[in-house]
Design a protein around this motif. Structure first.
Motif, PDB file in Angstrom:
ATOM      1  N   ALA A  92     -17.567 -39.271 -32.206  1.00 61.39           N
ATOM      2  CA  ALA A  92     -16.788 -40.262 -33.365  1.00 61.39           C
ATOM      3  C   ALA A  92     -17.429 -41.459 -33.395  1.00 61.39           C
ATOM      4  O   ALA A  92     -17.901 -42.245 -32.651  1.00 61.39           O
ATOM      5  CB  ALA A  92     -15.340 -40.301 -32.781  1.00 61.39           C
ATOM      6  N   SER A  93     -17.081 -41.709 -34.690  1.00 61.93           N
ATOM      7  CA  SER A  93     -17.918 -43.269 -35.332  1.00 61.93           C
ATOM      8  C   SER A  93     -16.977 -44.436 -34.795  1.00 61.93           C
ATOM      9  O   SER A  93     -17.538 -45.337 -33.960  1.00 61.93           O
ATOM     10  CB  SER A  93     -17.795 -43.317 -36.427  1.00 61.93           C
ATOM     11  OG  SER A  93     -18.035 -44.698 -37.033  1.00 61.93           O
ATOM     12  N   HIS A  94     -15.482 -43.926 -34.462  1.00 65.51           N
ATOM     13  CA  HIS A  94     -14.765 -45.034 -33.864  1.00 65.51           C
ATOM     14  C   HIS A  94     -13.481 -44.193 -33.372  1.00 65.51           C
ATOM     15  O   HIS A  94     -13.073 -43.173 -33.688  1.00 65.51           O
ATOM     16  CB  HIS A  94     -14.117 -45.697 -35.265  1.00 65.51           C
ATOM     17  CG  HIS A  94     -14.994 -46.686 -35.728  1.00 65.51           C
ATOM     18  ND1 HIS A  94     -15.948 -46.397 -36.590  1.00 65.51           N
ATOM     19  CD2 HIS A  94     -14.729 -48.017 -35.813  1.00 65.51           C
ATOM     20  CE1 HIS A  94     -16.739 -47.503 -36.862  1.00 65.51           C
ATOM     21  NE2 HIS A  94     -16.023 -48.646 -36.546  1.00 65.51           N
ATOM     22  N   PHE A  95     -13.142 -44.758 -32.105  1.00 66.32           N
ATOM     23  CA  PHE A  95     -12.147 -44.238 -31.212  1.00 66.32           C
ATOM     24  C   PHE A  95     -11.130 -45.006 -30.851  1.00 66.32           C
ATOM     25  O   PHE A  95     -11.448 -46.346 -30.392  1.00 66.32           O
ATOM     26  CB  PHE A  95     -12.798 -43.325 -30.032  1.00 66.32           C
ATOM     27  CG  PHE A  95     -11.940 -42.396 -29.135  1.00 66.32           C
ATOM     28  CD1 PHE A  95     -11.978 -41.023 -29.566  1.00 66.32           C
ATOM     29  CD2 PHE A  95     -11.032 -42.809 -28.292  1.00 66.32           C
ATOM     30  CE1 PHE A  95     -11.276 -40.143 -28.968  1.00 66.32           C
ATOM     31  CE2 PHE A  95     -10.322 -42.044 -27.564  1.00 66.32           C
ATOM     32  CZ  PHE A  95     -10.374 -40.544 -27.896  1.00 66.32           C
ATOM     33  N   ASP A 176     -13.230 -38.430 -42.076  1.00 69.47           N
ATOM     34  CA  ASP A 176     -12.584 -37.745 -41.213  1.00 69.47           C
ATOM     35  C   ASP A 176     -11.746 -38.347 -40.231  1.00 69.47           C
ATOM     36  O   ASP A 176     -12.269 -39.315 -39.570  1.00 69.47           O
ATOM     37  CB  ASP A 176     -13.465 -36.495 -40.884  1.00 69.47           C
ATOM     38  CG  ASP A 176     -13.847 -35.707 -42.077  1.00 69.47           C
ATOM     39  OD1 ASP A 176     -13.092 -35.035 -42.569  1.00 69.47           O
ATOM     40  OD2 ASP A 176     -15.162 -35.854 -42.136  1.00 69.47           O
ATOM     41  N   SER A 177     -10.958 -37.516 -39.594  1.00 70.29           N
ATOM     42  CA  SER A 177     -10.245 -38.083 -38.385  1.00 70.29           C
ATOM     43  C   SER A 177      -9.492 -36.914 -37.510  1.00 70.29           C
ATOM     44  O   SER A 177      -9.276 -35.794 -38.099  1.00 70.29           O
ATOM     45  CB  SER A 177      -8.882 -38.977 -38.942  1.00 70.29           C
ATOM     46  OG  SER A 177      -8.242 -38.233 -39.502  1.00 70.29           O
ATOM     47  N   GLY A 212     -14.462 -40.691 -38.237  1.00 68.13           N
ATOM     48  CA  GLY A 212     -15.925 -40.230 -38.521  1.00 68.13           C
ATOM     49  C   GLY A 212     -16.131 -39.466 -39.554  1.00 68.13           C
ATOM     50  O   GLY A 212     -15.192 -39.210 -40.485  1.00 68.13           O
ATOM     51  N   TYR A 213     -17.263 -38.843 -39.469  1.00 70.60           N
ATOM     52  CA  TYR A 213     -17.621 -37.884 -40.516  1.00 70.60           C
ATOM     53  C   TYR A 213     -18.074 -36.235 -39.976  1.00 70.60           C
ATOM     54  O   TYR A 213     -18.806 -36.232 -39.222  1.00 70.60           O
ATOM     55  CB  TYR A 213     -18.901 -38.311 -41.463  1.00 70.60           C
ATOM     56  CG  TYR A 213     -18.483 -39.636 -42.133  1.00 70.60           C
ATOM     57  CD1 TYR A 213     -17.761 -39.764 -43.430  1.00 70.60           C
ATOM     58  CD2 TYR A 213     -19.017 -40.652 -41.652  1.00 70.60           C
ATOM     59  CE1 TYR A 213     -17.644 -40.920 -44.206  1.00 70.60           C
ATOM     60  CE2 TYR A 213     -18.658 -42.048 -42.269  1.00 70.60           C
ATOM     61  CZ  TYR A 213     -18.059 -42.035 -43.417  1.00 70.60           C
ATOM     62  OH  TYR A 213     -17.700 -43.542 -44.059  1.00 70.60           O
ATOM     63  N   ARG A 214     -17.281 -35.367 -40.331  1.00 72.14           N
ATOM     64  CA  ARG A 214     -17.491 -34.129 -39.896  1.00 72.14           C
ATOM     65  C   ARG A 214     -18.726 -33.615 -39.877  1.00 72.14           C
ATOM     66  O   ARG A 214     -19.650 -33.716 -40.652  1.00 72.14           O
ATOM     67  CB  ARG A 214     -16.491 -33.097 -40.956  1.00 72.14           C
ATOM     68  CG  ARG A 214     -17.391 -32.965 -42.156  1.00 72.14           C
ATOM     69  CD  ARG A 214     -16.360 -32.195 -43.144  1.00 72.14           C
ATOM     70  NE  ARG A 214     -14.875 -33.174 -43.572  1.00 72.14           N
ATOM     71  CZ  ARG A 214     -13.983 -32.470 -44.040  1.00 72.14           C
ATOM     72  NH1 ARG A 214     -13.863 -31.416 -44.600  1.00 72.14           N
ATOM     73  NH2 ARG A 214     -12.956 -33.343 -44.402  1.00 72.14           N
ATOM     74  N   ALA A 215     -18.929 -32.887 -38.723  1.00 64.18           N
ATOM     75  CA  ALA A 215     -20.407 -32.269 -38.368  1.00 64.18           C
ATOM     76  C   ALA A 215     -20.495 -30.950 -39.397  1.00 64.18           C
ATOM     77  O   ALA A 215     -21.587 -30.622 -39.806  1.00 64.18           O
ATOM     78  CB  ALA A 215     -20.572 -31.975 -37.215  1.00 64.18           C
ATOM     79  N   ASP A 216     -19.269 -30.079 -39.447  1.00 60.98           N
ATOM     80  CA  ASP A 216     -19.202 -29.154 -40.370  1.00 60.98           C
ATOM     81  C   ASP A 216     -18.058 -28.906 -41.118  1.00 60.98           C
ATOM     82  O   ASP A 216     -17.055 -29.757 -40.795  1.00 60.98           O
ATOM     83  CB  ASP A 216     -19.363 -27.847 -39.233  1.00 60.98           C
ATOM     84  CG  ASP A 216     -20.627 -27.738 -38.619  1.00 60.98           C
ATOM     85  OD1 ASP A 216     -21.805 -27.703 -38.962  1.00 60.98           O
ATOM     86  OD2 ASP A 216     -20.820 -28.006 -37.297  1.00 60.98           O
TER      87      ASP A 216
END
Length: 234
Positions: A92-95, A176-177, A212-216
């Motif tokens: 995650a970018s932010h947690f 995304d979250s 963050g932004y989804r990997a898939d």
């Protein structure tokens, strides 16, 4: 006509955001949310409504990978154990951990609330007296929220309003979250106290959330009950 068109555009934007949002299990670890975007998500949290306007929550952002690793062994909903990945903690970018206030501060008449009414709400004394009485009645009679566990759970309900608004704001911004309840409470409380200075007398973890932004793309289509199964008009 323009107002109708504008309203329709906003309606579409809202529904698109809710259809976009899903419980993202793995993020693209190379993509980070820029400061301005995440500031907007945090502002959505700050402006969220809470019961009596008491704001009985705090947001602990955990960005340092070493600090996130402290949660890994017992935050099974975020460590990737269920899907063989680094999970939200690792990608995650932010947690964040949303902390709920306890009865130490959220019991009617507490020193904390008196200072909150005066310093944050800037209320006159007669209104403060009214709130003390109304909130005391709410706790002792109306909702029966009086034990330490009951008050902490009530605070957690308010934290979930904040959680939802953060995720919705993120979705509107293309972020995304994933909300996370999969963690062992006692071990989380102990680590938060030992390593993050969170006083368990004042706060208990309500829920975690990753951004963050989804990997898939999601593996499954979104499913929900039909409207007539969830709404009853009387």
């Amino acid at each position: 006509m323009k107002d109708i068109q504008d309203t329709a555009a906003v309606q579409t934007q809202i529904l698109d955001a809710f259809n976009f949002r899903h419980a993202c299990k793995v993020f693209d670890g190379e993509r980070k949310i820029d400061d301005a975007t995440f500031a907007t998500i945090l502002e959505a949290a700050r402006l969220s409504p809470t019961s009596f306007g008491h704001e009985p929550y705090k947001i602990l952002m955990i960005q340092n990978p070493e600090n996130r690793a402290l949660l890994r062994d017992f935050a099974w909903g975020a460590n990737g154990a269920t899907n063989g990945t680094a999970g939200q903690l690792g990608t995650a970018s932010h947690f964040a951990v949303l902390l709920a206030h306890t009865g130490e501060t959220m019991t009617a008449g507490s020193d904390y609330l008196q200072n909150f009414y005066r310093d944050v709400k800037q209320l006159p004394e007669d209104v403060i007296a009214f709130l003390n009485d109304a909130y005391g009645t709410f706790q002792s009679r109306d909702h029966g929220v009086s034990t330490p566990r009951e008050i902490t759970d009530w605070s957690g309900k308010q934290a979930y309003i904040v959680l939802a608004n953060m995720m919705t704001a993120g979705a509107l911004l293309g972020v995304d979250s994933c909300p996370i309840e999969g963690f062992e409470m006692d071990k989380t409380v102990a680590v938060l106290e030992q390593h993050f200075g969170v006083d368990p007398k004042l706060y208990k973890p309500a829920v975690m959330v990753a951004f963050g932004y989804r990997a898939d793309e999601p593996a499954f289509d979104k499913t929900r009950r039909n409207m007539d199964q969830i709404v009853e008009w009387a």
